[in-house]
Design an enzyme around this catalytic site. Structure first.
Site, PDB file in Angstrom:
ATOM      1  CG  ASN A  12     108.082  36.206 -60.135  1.00  0.00           C
ATOM      2  OD1 ASN A  12     106.963  36.635 -59.844  1.00  0.00           O
ATOM      3  ND2 ASN A  12     108.405  34.926 -60.037  1.00  0.00           N
ATOM      4  CD1 TRP A  13     108.479  42.527 -57.417  1.00  0.00           C
ATOM      5  CD2 TRP A  13     106.734  43.659 -56.581  1.00  0.00           C
ATOM      6  NE1 TRP A  13     108.859  43.836 -57.270  1.00  0.00           N
ATOM      7  CE2 TRP A  13     107.808  44.550 -56.767  1.00  0.00           C
ATOM      8  CE3 TRP A  13     105.531  44.147 -56.081  1.00  0.00           C
ATOM      9  CZ2 TRP A  13     107.716  45.917 -56.443  1.00  0.00           C
ATOM     10  CZ3 TRP A  13     105.432  45.500 -55.769  1.00  0.00           C
ATOM     11  CH2 TRP A  13     106.514  46.377 -55.942  1.00  0.00           C
ATOM     12  CE  LYS A  14     109.804  34.139 -56.438  1.00  0.00           C
ATOM     13  NZ  LYS A  14     110.448  32.889 -56.135  1.00  0.00           N
ATOM     14  CG  HIS A  99     107.784  30.818 -61.443  1.00  0.00           C
ATOM     15  ND1 HIS A  99     108.003  30.094 -60.298  1.00  0.00           N
ATOM     16  CD2 HIS A  99     108.714  31.795 -61.458  1.00  0.00           C
ATOM     17  CE1 HIS A  99     109.033  30.620 -59.643  1.00  0.00           C
ATOM     18  NE2 HIS A  99     109.479  31.659 -60.323  1.00  0.00           N
ATOM     19  CD  GLU A 101     108.061  30.240 -56.604  1.00  0.00           C
ATOM     20  OE1 GLU A 101     107.310  31.215 -56.799  1.00  0.00           O
ATOM     21  OE2 GLU A 101     109.244  30.356 -56.225  1.00  0.00           O
ATOM     22  CD  GLU A 169     112.958  31.620 -62.892  1.00  0.00           C
ATOM     23  OE1 GLU A 169     113.409  32.662 -62.428  1.00  0.00           O
ATOM     24  OE2 GLU A 169     111.833  31.178 -62.606  1.00  0.00           O
ATOM     25  N   GLY A 175     115.258  31.205 -54.870  1.00  0.00           N
ATOM     26  CA  GLY A 175     115.024  31.597 -53.481  1.00  0.00           C
ATOM     27  C   GLY A 175     115.918  30.911 -52.467  1.00  0.00           C
ATOM     28  CB  SER A 214     119.975  32.761 -55.908  1.00  0.00           C
ATOM     29  OG  SER A 214     119.080  31.976 -55.131  1.00  0.00           O
ATOM     30  N   GLY A 235     113.615  37.223 -58.556  1.00  0.00           N
ATOM     31  CA  GLY A 235     112.550  37.111 -57.567  1.00  0.00           C
ATOM     32  C   GLY A 235     112.795  38.052 -56.393  1.00  0.00           C
ATOM     33  N   GLY A 236     113.304  37.498 -55.300  1.00  0.00           N
ATOM     34  CA  GLY A 236     113.435  38.255 -54.048  1.00  0.00           C
ATOM     35  C   GLY A 236     114.110  39.606 -54.195  1.00  0.00           C
TER      36      GLY A 236
END
Ligand code: PEP
Length: 253
Positions: A12-14, A99, A101, A169, A175, A214, A235-236
């Site tokens: 997930n590149w956000k 998600h 966010e 999640e 993150g 994470s 994610g990251g």
């Protein structure tokens, strides 16, 4: 891992990535193509602006491309929004919905998430439906209650093991570098499996349940080895091909 299901490693590149980032997608494709056999499906969900170009880069590879969100409607007066049909047209085969966010930044309720999941199915794609508790909810001993309510409200009745993937999640792990203990991940995934099985029968037994929060190259293999963890939502660490490929190697490591 759940016996008999094909795990999935999804990135997930956000709100990250421009044309310059397409090289990373090319490198992921090359890394996957270098494997004789792949024991997992592989997906990168990218910003809507990149879906069409990412899908073109990935066209001849084992990598699928997905969107990160969609509107519930097919078209209409919704300035700035993007429908599932538009993402399908651009080359997406999966779309993330719910998600944390989106739930936090845009006030998305379970009902909104369920409507978006149905929109994903209307467009013929697979929905990755996200659930997860906050730190306060976990500390209050309410993690299962919260996740159970999110599953009840966010997963529509037409769910099958092929049209949906569930992503657990914990909000506090996204993150932050914080990860629940393996026992806590296992307990929540077992709870989600039981909840899905009792509502959906065989489809709930087989639906893939991803862990997200994470995940890194250094902890992927041990997380993926936990019962009922059928891959990850990353994610990251999905932004760099080398890290993402190393996480993929954690399946069956
Ligand atoms: C996510 O965005 O879904 C996520 C799990 O992020 P990270 O891997 O960076 O914690």
């Amino acid at each position: 891992m759940t016996p008999g299901v094909t795990p999935i490693v999804a990135g997930n590149w956000k709100m990250n990535g421009t044309a310059a980032s397409l090289d990373e997608i090319g490198d992921v494709c090359a890394g996957l193509d270098a494997e004789d056999t792949l024991p997992h499906e592989t997906l990168l969900c990218v910003p809507a602006t990149l879906v069409e170009r990412a899908a073109a880069v990935a066209a001849e590879s084992a990598l699928s491309i997905g969107g990160e969100d969609c509107h519930a409607k097919e078209s209409g007066a919704h300035t700035g929004d993007i429908s599932a049909e538009m993402l399908a047209d651009a080359g997406a085969s999966f779309i993330i919905v719910g998600h944390s966010e989106r739930r936090t930044d845009h006030g998305e309720t379970d009902a909104v998430v369920a409507a978006k999941a149905e929109a994903v199915w209307r467009a013929g794609l697979t929905a990755i439906i996200c659930v997860g508790e906050t730190r306060e909810e976990r500390e209050a001993g309410k993690a299962e209650e919260v996740v159970g309510a999110q599953l009840a409200g966010s997963v529509p009745a037409a769910m099958t093991a092929t049209n949906a993937v569930i992503a657990y999640e914990p909000v506090w792990a996204i993150g932050t570098g914080l990860v629940p203990s393996n026992d806590d991940i296992g307990a929540m995934h077992t709870f989600i499996r039981k909840t899905m099985s009792s509502r959906f029968g065989a489809e709930g037994e087989a639906v893939r349940i991803l862990y997200g929060g994470s995940v890194k190259p250094g902890n992927a293999a041990e997380i993926f080895a936990i019962a009922n963890v059928d891959g990850g939502l990353i994610g990251g660490a999905s932004l760099k091909a080398a890290d993402f490929l190393a996480i993929c190697d954690g399946i069956n490591a």
